[in-house]
Design an enzyme around this catalytic site. Structure first.
Site, PDB file in Angstrom:
ATOM      1  N   TYR A  49       0.808  -1.224   0.000  1.00 28.83           N
ATOM      2  CA  TYR A  49       0.000   0.000   0.000  1.00 28.83           C
ATOM      3  C   TYR A  49       0.839   1.272   0.000  1.00 28.83           C
ATOM      4  O   TYR A  49       0.301   2.361  -0.175  1.00 28.83           O
ATOM      5  CB  TYR A  49      -0.930   0.012   1.228  1.00 28.83           C
ATOM      6  CG  TYR A  49      -2.172  -0.824   1.052  1.00 28.83           C
ATOM      7  CD1 TYR A  49      -2.098  -2.206   0.962  1.00 28.83           C
ATOM      8  CD2 TYR A  49      -3.425  -0.222   0.983  1.00 28.83           C
ATOM      9  CE1 TYR A  49      -3.247  -2.973   0.808  1.00 28.83           C
ATOM     10  CE2 TYR A  49      -4.578  -0.978   0.833  1.00 28.83           C
ATOM     11  CZ  TYR A  49      -4.479  -2.347   0.743  1.00 28.83           C
ATOM     12  OH  TYR A  49      -5.610  -3.104   0.593  1.00 28.83           O
ATOM     13  N   LYS A  74       4.122 -15.236   4.598  1.00 31.59           N
ATOM     14  CA  LYS A  74       4.397 -16.113   3.452  1.00 31.59           C
ATOM     15  C   LYS A  74       5.918 -16.286   3.417  1.00 31.59           C
ATOM     16  O   LYS A  74       6.581 -15.864   2.454  1.00 31.59           O
ATOM     17  CB  LYS A  74       3.839 -15.461   2.169  1.00 31.59           C
ATOM     18  CG  LYS A  74       3.845 -16.367   0.943  1.00 31.59           C
ATOM     19  CD  LYS A  74       2.828 -17.475   0.979  1.00 31.59           C
ATOM     20  CE  LYS A  74       3.000 -18.398  -0.218  1.00 31.59           C
ATOM     21  NZ  LYS A  74       2.158 -19.611  -0.138  1.00 31.59           N
ATOM     22  N   ASP A  99      -2.031 -18.342   2.771  1.00 34.02           N
ATOM     23  CA  ASP A  99      -2.947 -19.224   2.023  1.00 34.02           C
ATOM     24  C   ASP A  99      -3.561 -20.265   2.960  1.00 34.02           C
ATOM     25  O   ASP A  99      -4.758 -20.547   2.907  1.00 34.02           O
ATOM     26  CB  ASP A  99      -2.247 -19.884   0.815  1.00 34.02           C
ATOM     27  CG  ASP A  99      -0.897 -20.492   1.152  1.00 34.02           C
ATOM     28  OD1 ASP A  99      -0.353 -20.225   2.250  1.00 34.02           O
ATOM     29  OD2 ASP A  99      -0.359 -21.247   0.307  1.00 34.02           O
ATOM     30  N   ASP A 127      -5.765  -7.021   4.488  1.00 33.07           N
ATOM     31  CA  ASP A 127      -6.929  -6.583   3.714  1.00 33.07           C
ATOM     32  C   ASP A 127      -7.733  -7.794   3.241  1.00 33.07           C
ATOM     33  O   ASP A 127      -8.953  -7.852   3.382  1.00 33.07           O
ATOM     34  CB  ASP A 127      -6.450  -5.765   2.508  1.00 33.07           C
ATOM     35  CG  ASP A 127      -7.603  -5.309   1.645  1.00 33.07           C
ATOM     36  OD1 ASP A 127      -8.602  -4.812   2.205  1.00 33.07           O
ATOM     37  OD2 ASP A 127      -7.531  -5.470   0.407  1.00 33.07           O
TER      38      ASP A 127
END
Ligand code: IPM
Ligand code: MN
Length: 355
Positions: free
Chosen positions: A138, A190, A223, A247
C-alpha cells in the site's frame, strides 16, 4: 463536570451518511446514559465533493482532523469516480498522514446471526486481526515504464521497515495480553516465498515474543490461514499480518461473522488520532432507500468509545447490538433485515439505555 469528546465525522459516500446517522444516534444515547458528551464536527469529504469541486482532500483538512479526539467515518467510494482516486486520496491518505499504523478488525459471530460455516457458532468465531496499515504494497512504491506499449513494465513494491513492522507486532502482543482470551498470537505471512519481507516479519516477531513469555506464539502462511478460517476458526485469538494480507483475510473474516453488515474496524494511532469505520464500503446501489444495515457503523462507534477509554459504554453498545441480532433481525443483508436502517438504529439506541 462531564467529559466531552471532540469527534470529527466524515459521513462520506453512498450509504455512508445513513449508517453514520444511526451510529451517532446510538453514541448520543449511550453518552447520555454513561455521563459524557460528544461534540461533533462534520467534514464534507468524498465523491460528491470531488465531482463538484475537483478537490479530493484539501490540505487544511488533515491538519484540522489532527486536533480531534477521534474520527468517525462512513464510507469512501463513488460509482462516477475512477477507482483509486478517492480510496488513495482520502482513505489511505488519512491512514498514512495520521500514521494510523494498525488496522484493528475484530471477527466475532454474534448470537442469532447465520454463519456460512457448517457446524460453527459464536463459540467458534471470536478473533481479532491486527493489520499493518501504513506500509507493504500500500505504500505506493514502484512505477511504470513504457506504458501502453507491448514492452510495458509495472513494478509495485512491498515496503517493510523494521520500525513499522515492530510497532505493529508490539501492538498485537499488547492487545493479545489485554484481551485475555486464549493468549495466543499468530503471525500470518508467506515466509516460504516472500523471503525478504517475511524474514523481517518473522525475526521481529520472535524477538519481540521474548518480552511476552505469557503469550503463546504461532505462525501460519496466508494461504493456509484462509483454509483454517473456514475449517477451524476457533484456533485463532489474535492474528498479526501485513497490509495486503490483512486486507484480504479480513474480508473473509467479515463473511464468517455474518457479512459486511456487521464488520467494523479501527485505524489506530495509539499516540495520535484514530479513525473508526464500517469496513463494507459505500454500497451506492442501496443509497437513500433506508435498507442498509447500520450495525457495522454502530459497532465501529462502540470500538471508538472503547478506544477513547469509555470501555463500559463501548461494551454496552456491543451488548445492545447483540440483543438486536439475537432477537430481531431476519438477516444482516441490506433489504433483508425485516426492518429499516432507522428502525435498527432506534432499537439499538433504546437497548443501550436499558443496560
Ligand atoms: C479496506 C478497503 C480499503 C483497503 C480500500 C477501499 C482502499 O478495502 O479498508 O479494507 O484496501 O484498505
Ligand atoms: Mn478491504
Amino acid at each position: 463536570m462531564s467529559k466531552t469528546y471532540h469527534i470529527a465525522v466524515i459521513p462520506g459516500d453512498g450509504t455512508g451518511p445513513e449508517v453514520v446517522a444511526e451510529g451517532i444516534k446510538v453514541l448520543h444515547a449511550v453518552a447520555g446514559k454513561a455521563g459524557f458528551k460528544l461534540n461533533l464536527t462534520y467534514f464534507d469529504l468524498g465523491g460528491d465533493r470531488y465531482l463538484k469541486t475537483g478537490e479530493v482532500l484539501p490540505e487544511h483538512a488533515v491538519d484540522e482532523l489532527r486536533k480531534f479526539d477521534s474520527i468517525y467515518l462512513g464510507a469512501i467510494g463513488h460509482p462516477d469516480v475512477k477507482p483509486g482516486i478517492l480510496e488513495k486520496g482520502i482513505l489511505l491518505k488519512l491512514r498514512f498522514e495520521l500514521d494510523q499504523y494498525v488496522n484493528l478488525r475484530p471477527v466475532k459471530l454474534y448470537p442469532g446471526i447465520d454463519c456460512p460455516l457448517k457446524d460453527k457458532g459464536p463459540e467458534h468465531i471470536d478473533f481479532v486481526v491486527v493489520r499493518e496499515n501504513t506500509e507493504g504494497l500500500y505504500a505506493g512504491a514502484g512505477g511504470v515504464l513504457k506504458k501502453g506499449t507491448p514492452d510495458e513494465v509495472a513494478v509495485q513494491e512491498s515496503i517493510n521497515t523494521r520500525k513499522g513492522v515492530e510497532r505493529c507486532i508490539r501492538f498485537a502482543f499488547e492487545y493479545c495480553r489485554k484481551r485475555k482470551k486464549m493468549n495466543k498470537l499468530t503471525l500470518c505471512g508467506k515466509t516460504n516465498v516472500l523471503t525478504f519481507a517475511f524474514d523481517l516479519w518473522e525475526r521481529t516477531f520472535y524477538e519481540v515474543a521474548k518480552e511476552y513469555p505469557d503469550v503463546k506464539v504461532d505462525y501460519a502462511h496466508v494461504d493456509a490461514i484462509t483454509m483454517w478460517f473456514v475449517k477451524n476458526p476457533e484456533w485463532f485469538d489474535v492474528i498479526v499480518t501485513d497490509n495486503m494480507f490483512g486486507d484480504i483475510i479480513t474480508d473473509l473474516g467479515a463473511m464468517i461473522q455474518g457479512g459486511m453488515g456487521i464488520a467494523a474496524g479501527g485505524n489506530i494511532n495509539p499516540q495520535g488520532v484514530s479513525m473508526f469505520e464500517p469496513i463494507g464500503g459505500s454500497a451506492p446501489k442501496y443509497k437513500g432507500q433506508n435498507i442498509i444495515n447500520p450495525l457495522a457503523a454502530i459497532c465501529a462507534g462502540g470500538m471508538m468509545l472503547e478506544h477513547l477509554g469509555e470501555e463500559r459504554a463501548g461494551k454496552a453498545v456491543e451488548q445492545a447490538v447483540i440483543r438486536v441480532t439475537a432477537t430481531h433481525l431476519k438477516s444482516l443483508a441490506a433489504g433483508k433485515m425485516g426492518m429499516t436502517t432507522t428502525e435498527v438504529g432506534d432499537l439499538v439506541a433504546t437497548y443501550v439505555t436499558e443496560l
